[in-house]
Design a protein around this motif. Sequence first.
Motif, short mmCIF file in Angstrom:
data_model
loop_
_atom_site.label_atom_id
_atom_site.label_comp_id
_atom_site.label_asym_id
_atom_site.label_seq_id
_atom_site.Cartn_x
_atom_site.Cartn_y
_atom_site.Cartn_z
N VAL A 140 0.81 -1.22 0.00
CA VAL A 140 0.00 0.00 0.00
C VAL A 140 0.85 1.27 0.00
O VAL A 140 0.31 2.37 -0.02
CB VAL A 140 -0.96 0.02 1.21
CG1 VAL A 140 -2.01 -1.06 1.08
CG2 VAL A 140 -0.20 -0.11 2.53
N GLY A 141 2.17 1.13 0.01
CA GLY A 141 3.00 2.32 -0.03
C GLY A 141 4.47 1.99 -0.14
O GLY A 141 4.89 0.87 0.18
N PHE A 142 5.23 2.95 -0.62
CA PHE A 142 6.69 2.76 -0.73
C PHE A 142 7.36 4.12 -0.64
O PHE A 142 6.74 5.17 -0.84
CB PHE A 142 7.06 2.09 -2.05
CG PHE A 142 6.92 3.00 -3.25
CD1 PHE A 142 8.02 3.65 -3.77
CD2 PHE A 142 5.67 3.22 -3.82
CE1 PHE A 142 7.88 4.51 -4.86
CE2 PHE A 142 5.53 4.07 -4.91
CZ PHE A 142 6.64 4.71 -5.43
N CYS A 143 8.64 4.08 -0.34
CA CYS A 143 9.43 5.30 -0.19
C CYS A 143 10.89 4.92 -0.35
O CYS A 143 11.30 3.84 0.11
CB CYS A 143 9.17 5.90 1.19
SG CYS A 143 10.03 7.43 1.54
N LEU A 144 11.68 5.74 -1.01
CA LEU A 144 13.10 5.43 -1.15
C LEU A 144 13.93 6.69 -1.33
O LEU A 144 13.39 7.78 -1.52
CB LEU A 144 13.33 4.50 -2.34
CG LEU A 144 13.03 5.03 -3.75
CD1 LEU A 144 14.05 4.48 -4.75
CD2 LEU A 144 11.64 4.59 -4.19
N HIS A 145 15.21 6.51 -1.28
CA HIS A 145 16.15 7.60 -1.58
C HIS A 145 17.30 7.02 -2.38
O HIS A 145 17.58 5.82 -2.32
CB HIS A 145 16.66 8.27 -0.29
CG HIS A 145 17.64 7.42 0.48
ND1 HIS A 145 19.00 7.58 0.37
CD2 HIS A 145 17.45 6.41 1.36
CE1 HIS A 145 19.61 6.70 1.15
NE2 HIS A 145 18.68 5.98 1.77
N GLY A 146 17.94 7.88 -3.16
CA GLY A 146 19.08 7.43 -3.97
C GLY A 146 18.69 6.79 -5.29
O GLY A 146 19.54 6.23 -5.98
N GLY A 147 17.42 6.89 -5.68
CA GLY A 147 16.98 6.22 -6.89
C GLY A 147 17.29 6.96 -8.17
O GLY A 147 17.28 6.37 -9.25
N TYR A 148 17.56 8.25 -8.08
CA TYR A 148 17.84 9.05 -9.28
C TYR A 148 19.33 9.38 -9.35
O TYR A 148 19.86 10.07 -8.47
CB TYR A 148 17.03 10.34 -9.26
CG TYR A 148 15.54 10.14 -9.42
CD1 TYR A 148 14.98 9.84 -10.66
CD2 TYR A 148 14.68 10.26 -8.34
CE1 TYR A 148 13.62 9.66 -10.83
CE2 TYR A 148 13.31 10.09 -8.49
CZ TYR A 148 12.79 9.78 -9.73
OH TYR A 148 11.43 9.61 -9.88
N PRO A 185 -3.97 5.60 -2.91
CA PRO A 185 -5.00 6.61 -2.60
C PRO A 185 -6.10 6.08 -1.68
O PRO A 185 -6.65 6.84 -0.87
CB PRO A 185 -5.54 6.98 -3.98
CG PRO A 185 -4.40 6.72 -4.91
CD PRO A 185 -3.70 5.51 -4.36
N SER A 186 -6.42 4.80 -1.79
CA SER A 186 -7.48 4.24 -0.94
C SER A 186 -7.05 4.13 0.52
O SER A 186 -7.89 3.91 1.40
CB SER A 186 -7.88 2.85 -1.45
OG SER A 186 -6.83 1.91 -1.26
N THR A 195 0.49 22.64 -3.09
CA THR A 195 -0.79 22.50 -2.40
C THR A 195 -1.36 21.09 -2.49
O THR A 195 -2.54 20.87 -2.23
CB THR A 195 -1.81 23.49 -2.97
OG1 THR A 195 -1.99 23.25 -4.39
CG2 THR A 195 -1.36 24.92 -2.77
N THR A 196 -0.52 20.11 -2.83
CA THR A 196 -0.96 18.71 -2.86
C THR A 196 -0.83 18.11 -1.47
O THR A 196 -0.13 18.67 -0.60
CB THR A 196 -0.10 17.91 -3.84
OG1 THR A 196 1.27 17.92 -3.38
CG2 THR A 196 -0.18 18.49 -5.25
N PRO A 197 -1.46 16.96 -1.21
CA PRO A 197 -1.27 16.30 0.08
C PRO A 197 0.20 16.05 0.39
O PRO A 197 0.63 16.23 1.54
CB PRO A 197 -2.05 14.99 -0.08
CG PRO A 197 -3.14 15.33 -1.05
CD PRO A 197 -2.50 16.28 -2.03
N ALA A 198 0.98 15.65 -0.63
CA ALA A 198 2.41 15.43 -0.39
C ALA A 198 3.10 16.74 -0.01
O ALA A 198 3.95 16.76 0.89
CB ALA A 198 3.06 14.83 -1.65
N GLY A 199 2.74 17.83 -0.71
CA GLY A 199 3.36 19.12 -0.39
C GLY A 199 3.10 19.54 1.04
O GLY A 199 4.00 20.01 1.75
#
Length: 320
Positions: free
Chosen positions: A235-243, A257-258, A292-296
């Motif tokens: 239901v979710g993921f997060c990472l760093h160093g991918g770019y 989103p659900s 102004t997004t939820p992430a922001g």
Amino acid sequence: MLTYRSYEPGDERELVTLWNRCLTKDPVTPTRFRNLVLLDANFDPQGLRVASDETGRVIGCVYAVRRLLPMHGTELEPDNGWIPFFFVAPEHRRQGVASRLMSEAVAFLREQGRKNIFFASYAPNYIVPGIDEKNYQAGYAFLQSQGFARLYSPIAMDYSLVDHDTPVDVEQLKQQRLDEGYSFDTAKDGDLYEVIQFATNVFNPDWGRAIREGVLQGLPLSSILIARDEQGKLVGFCLHGGYEGVKERFGPFGVDPSQQGKGLGKILLYDCLALMRAQGLHGAWFLWTGETTPAGYLYKRAGFSITRSFHVMKLSQPSN
């Protein structure tokens, strides 16, 4: 007398040197230029328009690109083309050089049937999301003079990890979700297919590409965090160093989103920031989100600050 032509092998050194003279807030190394431009599967030398002076010295450049390799499935976005960057030597500005190069770049894309031309929201190898009006006022005015109109304005944000500490309320929230059956862990080989498909299909094909290519280029699986619900569904993921292998570059990052409203994104964000700090990193940053997004809003509440703002611009097909 000035000469206008397409890219030729051997231009790289002068292009990088001139780039760094002109785009002072977004410098590149020869290696980055090679990786982001020359080795891009969509690179076409005819789209890299170059101006040189009577001595043969490169004085300007506009880069046009269209999709030759689909980002996802078979979709080639046949109506779309992009201008990822342009620059002209300061001593040759306001002499029509940029206008000539831009007209050639636009003509190249029109000849390929591209109705919509964007600056600079090109994936996978964008340099910046759009034009930075604050730092490149003349560039923004030039795009407007060429008929480009602003679509939206993403922001870049930074966060200092030096004094990072996970708030008690986030730790309590995480424990509450764990008690409900959610799980939070680093990715394993068996998670990769699901994570990539989730990132691609729920969010953006470029996110799935970033994860896949990041791992192929050495991104440790310990840099990828995942969340599953009580049934074991991702239901979710997060990472760093991918770019580009830049460890302090945060993202991509997404929650189904659900499942929003349960604080899963907050938990993943703080877990990733704690992981980054434990590796000795002093900062986290990313290039692109909506203010102004939820992430922001989540980033702001976590202490991220806006460091740059960009305008994504669009040039539409002229009406007949």
